[in-house]
Motif scaffolding. Sequence first.
Motif, PDB file in Angstrom:
ATOM      1  N   LYS A   7       2.832  -2.739 -12.382  1.00 54.42           N
ATOM      2  CA  LYS A   7       1.931  -2.771 -11.248  1.00 54.42           C
ATOM      3  C   LYS A   7       2.563  -3.640 -10.178  1.00 54.42           C
ATOM      4  O   LYS A   7       3.079  -4.709 -10.450  1.00 54.42           O
ATOM      5  N   GLY A   8       2.534  -3.158  -8.986  1.00 54.98           N
ATOM      6  CA  GLY A   8       3.102  -3.896  -7.868  1.00 54.98           C
ATOM      7  C   GLY A   8       3.209  -2.987  -6.666  1.00 54.98           C
ATOM      8  O   GLY A   8       3.307  -1.766  -6.795  1.00 54.98           O
ATOM      9  N   LEU A  51       1.351  -4.849   3.997  1.00 55.68           N
ATOM     10  CA  LEU A  51       0.082  -4.746   3.271  1.00 55.68           C
ATOM     11  C   LEU A  51      -0.124  -5.951   2.368  1.00 55.68           C
ATOM     12  O   LEU A  51       0.834  -6.533   1.871  1.00 55.68           O
ATOM     13  N   ARG A  52      -1.390  -6.265   2.127  1.00 51.30           N
ATOM     14  CA  ARG A  52      -1.736  -7.300   1.139  1.00 51.30           C
ATOM     15  C   ARG A  52      -3.035  -6.888   0.468  1.00 51.30           C
ATOM     16  O   ARG A  52      -3.823  -6.108   1.010  1.00 51.30           O
ATOM     17  N   LEU A  53      -3.283  -7.437  -0.718  1.00 54.08           N
ATOM     18  CA  LEU A  53      -4.553  -7.189  -1.393  1.00 54.08           C
ATOM     19  C   LEU A  53      -5.681  -7.774  -0.561  1.00 54.08           C
ATOM     20  O   LEU A  53      -5.575  -8.900  -0.060  1.00 54.08           O
ATOM     21  N   TYR A  66      -6.197  -2.633  -0.472  1.00 56.00           N
ATOM     22  CA  TYR A  66      -5.229  -3.327   0.360  1.00 56.00           C
ATOM     23  C   TYR A  66      -5.634  -3.220   1.821  1.00 56.00           C
ATOM     24  O   TYR A  66      -6.404  -2.340   2.199  1.00 56.00           O
ATOM     25  N   CYS A  67      -5.104  -4.101   2.659  1.00 55.62           N
ATOM     26  CA  CYS A  67      -5.291  -4.008   4.103  1.00 55.62           C
ATOM     27  C   CYS A  67      -3.980  -4.410   4.770  1.00 55.62           C
ATOM     28  O   CYS A  67      -3.141  -5.094   4.166  1.00 55.62           O
ATOM     29  N   THR A  68      -3.806  -3.970   5.994  1.00 54.81           N
ATOM     30  CA  THR A  68      -2.568  -4.275   6.705  1.00 54.81           C
ATOM     31  C   THR A  68      -2.546  -5.731   7.155  1.00 54.81           C
ATOM     32  O   THR A  68      -3.586  -6.353   7.352  1.00 54.81           O
ATOM     33  N   VAL A  69      -1.352  -6.252   7.302  1.00 57.40           N
ATOM     34  CA  VAL A  69      -1.135  -7.598   7.861  1.00 57.40           C
ATOM     35  C   VAL A  69      -0.059  -7.481   8.939  1.00 57.40           C
ATOM     36  O   VAL A  69       0.807  -6.611   8.870  1.00 57.40           O
TER      37      VAL A  69
END
Length: 99
Positions: A7-8, A51-53, A66-69
């Motif tokens: 997972k990653g 992206l980040r959780l 996830y959402c964008t950063v």
Amino acid sequence: MELLLPKGLSCFPLADRPDTAAFLDGPVVLAGLTDRQRVLTGDPGRPETMLRLQDEREWENWQDVYCTVNQEESIKFLPLKQIGKERYTVYFPIRGEKG
């Protein structure tokens, strides 16, 4: 037989368009909830630059949202299998980070 799938977060470019890619959480394809084409800025070799959780853990359940950063507009990403009637896209054009 036991099959282990790590997972990653990873970025998977199209074979004929390396500047366009999909995001995966392990073997799971992520879909961005958006109704128009968005260009993401970041390093495809380091998808965490884009992206980040959203919330890593809620109670005893691990989340897979996830959402964008570091982007002009925020986009939420969900596993493709969870998409219902929302508008989404899987492949996003990616341009390198501004230096």
